[in-house]
Design a protein around this motif. Structure first.
Motif, PDB file in Angstrom:
ATOM      1  N   ILE A 296       6.476  10.183   5.898  1.00 21.09           N
ATOM      2  CA  ILE A 296       4.950   9.749   6.528  1.00 21.09           C
ATOM      3  C   ILE A 296       4.969   9.873   8.102  1.00 21.09           C
ATOM      4  N   LYS A 297       3.557  10.408   8.249  1.00 20.02           N
ATOM      5  CA  LYS A 297       3.353  10.916   9.594  1.00 20.02           C
ATOM      6  C   LYS A 297       3.131   9.570  10.419  1.00 20.02           C
ATOM      7  N   LEU A 298       3.203   8.567  11.346  1.00 22.04           N
ATOM      8  CA  LEU A 298       2.059   7.724  12.401  1.00 22.04           C
ATOM      9  C   LEU A 298       2.084   7.900  13.295  1.00 22.04           C
ATOM     10  N   VAL A 299       0.071   7.735  12.973  1.00 19.68           N
ATOM     11  CA  VAL A 299      -0.421   7.875  14.788  1.00 19.68           C
ATOM     12  C   VAL A 299      -1.474   6.900  15.656  1.00 19.68           C
ATOM     13  N   ASN A 300      -0.436   6.217  16.100  1.00 22.90           N
ATOM     14  CA  ASN A 300      -1.297   5.073  17.037  1.00 22.90           C
ATOM     15  C   ASN A 300      -1.923   5.499  18.155  1.00 22.90           C
ATOM     16  N   PHE A 301      -2.944   4.845  17.996  1.00 20.98           N
ATOM     17  CA  PHE A 301      -3.987   4.808  19.056  1.00 20.98           C
ATOM     18  C   PHE A 301      -3.704   4.151  20.197  1.00 20.98           C
ATOM     19  N   SER A 302      -4.327   4.237  21.547  1.00 19.65           N
ATOM     20  CA  SER A 302      -3.927   3.482  22.098  1.00 19.65           C
ATOM     21  C   SER A 302      -5.101   2.247  22.291  1.00 19.65           C
ATOM     22  N   ARG A 303      -5.475   2.008  21.461  1.00 18.89           N
ATOM     23  CA  ARG A 303      -6.819   0.741  21.543  1.00 18.89           C
ATOM     24  C   ARG A 303      -7.308   1.373  19.887  1.00 18.89           C
ATOM     25  N   ASN A 304      -7.772   0.039  19.900  1.00 13.52           N
ATOM     26  CA  ASN A 304      -8.889   0.144  19.021  1.00 13.52           C
ATOM     27  C   ASN A 304      -9.995   0.768  18.917  1.00 13.52           C
ATOM     28  N   PHE A 305     -10.063   2.284  17.868  1.00 18.61           N
ATOM     29  CA  PHE A 305     -11.260   2.454  18.472  1.00 18.61           C
ATOM     30  C   PHE A 305     -12.555   2.782  16.985  1.00 18.61           C
ATOM     31  N   GLY A 306     -12.190   1.862  16.273  1.00 20.64           N
ATOM     32  CA  GLY A 306     -12.941   1.989  15.327  1.00 20.64           C
ATOM     33  C   GLY A 306     -12.633   2.781  14.073  1.00 20.64           C
ATOM     34  N   HIS A 307     -12.887   2.539  12.671  1.00 20.65           N
ATOM     35  CA  HIS A 307     -12.812   3.114  11.042  1.00 20.65           C
ATOM     36  C   HIS A 307     -12.781   4.784  11.115  1.00 20.65           C
ATOM     37  N   GLN A 308     -14.533   4.939  11.802  1.00 23.62           N
ATOM     38  CA  GLN A 308     -14.718   6.359  11.530  1.00 23.62           C
ATOM     39  C   GLN A 308     -14.083   7.747  12.238  1.00 23.62           C
TER      40      GLN A 308
ATOM     41  N   SER B  68       0.848  -1.287   0.234  1.00 24.95           N
ATOM     42  CA  SER B  68      -0.149  -0.127   0.160  1.00 24.95           C
ATOM     43  C   SER B  68       0.879   1.245   0.242  1.00 24.95           C
ATOM     44  N   TYR B  69       1.688   1.089   1.106  1.00 21.89           N
ATOM     45  CA  TYR B  69       3.374   2.679   0.938  1.00 21.89           C
ATOM     46  C   TYR B  69       3.241   2.671  -0.621  1.00 21.89           C
ATOM     47  N   LYS B  70       4.123   1.755  -1.321  1.00 18.24           N
ATOM     48  CA  LYS B  70       4.621   1.753  -2.578  1.00 18.24           C
ATOM     49  C   LYS B  70       4.217   2.473  -3.173  1.00 18.24           C
ATOM     50  N   ARG B  71       2.529   1.418  -3.761  1.00 18.32           N
ATOM     51  CA  ARG B  71       1.809   2.424  -4.893  1.00 18.32           C
ATOM     52  C   ARG B  71       1.254   4.213  -4.203  1.00 18.32           C
ATOM     53  N   LEU B  72       0.699   4.051  -3.044  1.00 15.51           N
ATOM     54  CA  LEU B  72       0.543   5.482  -2.491  1.00 15.51           C
ATOM     55  C   LEU B  72       1.816   6.610  -2.744  1.00 15.51           C
TER      56      LEU B  72
ATOM     57  N   GLY C 271      -4.590   0.339  16.584  1.00 24.49           N
ATOM     58  CA  GLY C 271      -4.987  -0.150  17.713  1.00 24.49           C
ATOM     59  C   GLY C 271      -4.314  -2.490  17.659  1.00 24.49           C
ATOM     60  N   SER C 272      -3.662  -1.929  15.982  1.00 30.92           N
ATOM     61  CA  SER C 272      -3.714  -3.416  15.476  1.00 30.92           C
ATOM     62  C   SER C 272      -2.971  -3.597  16.749  1.00 30.92           C
ATOM     63  N   SER C 273      -2.964  -5.682  16.538  1.00 30.66           N
ATOM     64  CA  SER C 273      -2.501  -6.179  17.640  1.00 30.66           C
ATOM     65  C   SER C 273      -1.386  -7.848  16.797  1.00 30.66           C
ATOM     66  N   ASP C 274      -0.568  -6.588  15.465  1.00 33.17           N
ATOM     67  CA  ASP C 274      -0.256  -8.051  14.442  1.00 33.17           C
ATOM     68  C   ASP C 274       0.762  -7.030  14.524  1.00 33.17           C
ATOM     69  N   LYS C 275       1.825  -7.136  13.461  1.00 33.19           N
ATOM     70  CA  LYS C 275       3.316  -6.654  13.107  1.00 33.19           C
ATOM     71  C   LYS C 275       2.565  -4.861  11.927  1.00 33.19           C
ATOM     72  N   THR C 276       1.521  -4.296  12.291  1.00 35.36           N
ATOM     73  CA  THR C 276       0.852  -3.233  11.620  1.00 35.36           C
ATOM     74  C   THR C 276       2.173  -2.209  11.837  1.00 35.36           C
ATOM     75  N   ARG C 277       1.730  -1.940  13.341  1.00 40.27           N
ATOM     76  CA  ARG C 277       2.428  -0.766  14.218  1.00 40.27           C
ATOM     77  C   ARG C 277       4.347  -0.825  13.719  1.00 40.27           C
ATOM     78  N   GLU C 278       5.010  -2.173  14.163  1.00 42.38           N
ATOM     79  CA  GLU C 278       6.215  -2.501  13.227  1.00 42.38           C
ATOM     80  C   GLU C 278       6.637  -1.725  12.378  1.00 42.38           C
ATOM     81  N   LYS C 279       5.999  -2.708  11.336  1.00 39.16           N
ATOM     82  CA  LYS C 279       6.196  -2.428   9.774  1.00 39.16           C
ATOM     83  C   LYS C 279       5.889  -0.947   9.563  1.00 39.16           C
ATOM     84  N   ALA C 280       4.975   0.058  10.011  1.00 40.19           N
ATOM     85  CA  ALA C 280       4.498   1.451   9.757  1.00 40.19           C
ATOM     86  C   ALA C 280       5.551   2.650  10.441  1.00 40.19           C
ATOM     87  N   GLU C 281       6.085   2.306  11.363  1.00 41.48           N
ATOM     88  CA  GLU C 281       7.224   2.559  12.677  1.00 41.48           C
ATOM     89  C   GLU C 281       8.220   2.556  11.499  1.00 41.48           C
TER      90      GLU C 281
END
Length: 322
Positions: free
Chosen positions: A65-77, A23-27, A46-56
């Motif tokens: 690139i700017k990364l915003v990490n939520f404290s937990r999963n709050f939802g798409h909207q 996704s990052y490459k195409r964007l 609030g991803s529970s897999d390796k999404t945060r690690e790869k995004a960082e």
């Protein structure tokens, strides 16, 4: 000298480890062709897999690139809302990471924006890789919502869209908690148009909108922009009342003509089923509205940001925001 940011691309992430790099490459490839300043804002919901690690890692290698990490999963909207609030571009583009919405369509949106449109949304001409049930329920929801509201909410359009900075400011000023962003964009107004595209199958991973979340989104959309369910519940009550009267009269005539008891078990059960079913349905509809009033009254934020990470000099690393 810092490059002036013209475009902010907001990308919600929730357990997207299988797709985030592609996704990052195409964007990046698409945005580089604009030859203008941009930022890509990943919202880690609030991803529970390796999404945060790869995004960082991506964030550490690319200052756009700017990364915003939520404290937990709050939802798409809420993730979309957070991305809009931390964005700096003159135009904000919202797109999911799963590549079902082709990033290349963003260039067509930018063309429309430069023509003077304040909102350019993506309209799905075709949906690939989705079941008949998903297509049918999605199409039915959009049309039911459109028929129930006085706001012109476009059908077959999701959150994939470009909005001008003044529209973004207007959205950010709205205080409601149960946000249906695509409906709010229509409610705000301004000059709007669309570009059509073919929605592709997910690049990888599973959908982040299973049936349960789809129902939640549908309820948010309907109860945020329409009072007709409350009116319909009143009509149902009236219809059930008169239906009960008619059934009583019919049963009375039948029993008199056949010499039977007016009140019998079958008659009582049928009336009970009709009345209790309608009453409970109406209570459920009213409960949806009361629940949203309760959410608004608590005054809690839509989300909590654990930190914001960026290589740009105007950003503080690991800044906690509540």
């Amino acid at each position: 000298m810092k490059q002036n940011i013209i475009y902010s691309v907001v990308v919600p992430l929730y357990n997207e480890e299988l797709v985030i790099e592609e996704s990052y490459k195409r964007l990046k490839k698409v945005m580089d062709t604009t030859l203008e300043g941009y930022e890509i804002i990943f919202i880690n919901d609030g991803s529970s897999d390796k999404t945060r690690e790869k995004a960082e890692r991506i964030c550490s290698e690319d200052e756009n690139i700017k990364l915003v990490n939520f404290s937990r999963n709050f939802g798409h909207q809420p993730a979309i809302t957070a991305g809009m609030r931390v964005s700096a571009g003159k135009a904000v583009i919202v797109i999911d990471a799963d590549l079902q919405d082709p990033p290349e369509i963003m260039l067509k949106m930018i063309e429309k924006w430069k023509e003077g449109y304040d909102v350019v949304y993506g309209k799905r001409a075709k949906r690939e890789g989705e079941s008949f049930f998903k297509k049918f329920t999605a199409g039915a929801f959009y049309r039911v919502l459109k028929s129930m509201t006085s706001i012109d909410i476009p059908v077959d359009a999701g959150d994939f869209r470009l909005i001008d900075r003044k529209v973004c400011h207007a959205l950010n000023s709205l205080p409601e908690k149960n946000r249906y962003v695509r409906g709010l964009v229509s409610w705000i107004g301004y000059k709007q148009t669309y570009v059509e595209f073919v929605r592709h199958e997910r690049f990888a991973g599973d959908t982040k909108y299973p049936l349960k979340k789809m129902f939640k989104l549908a309820f948010d959309g309907i109860t945020s922009f329409s009072y007709k369910p409350l009116i319909i519940s009143g009509y149902l009550g009236a219809v059930s009342f008169f239906a009960g009267i008619v059934l009583i009269i019919i049963n009375f005539i039948k029993c008199i003509s056949h010499g039977m008891d007016v009140v019998n078990f079958q008659f009582v059960i049928s009336i009970d089923f009709i009345m209790f079913g309608i009453v409970l349905s109406c209570m459920g509809i009213i409960g949806q509205y009361i629940g949203r009033i309760f959410d608004e009254s608590k005054g809690r934020p839509n989300y909590i940001i654990e930190n914001i990470i960026s290589r740009r000099g105007d950003e503080k690393k690991n800044e906690s925001v509540n």
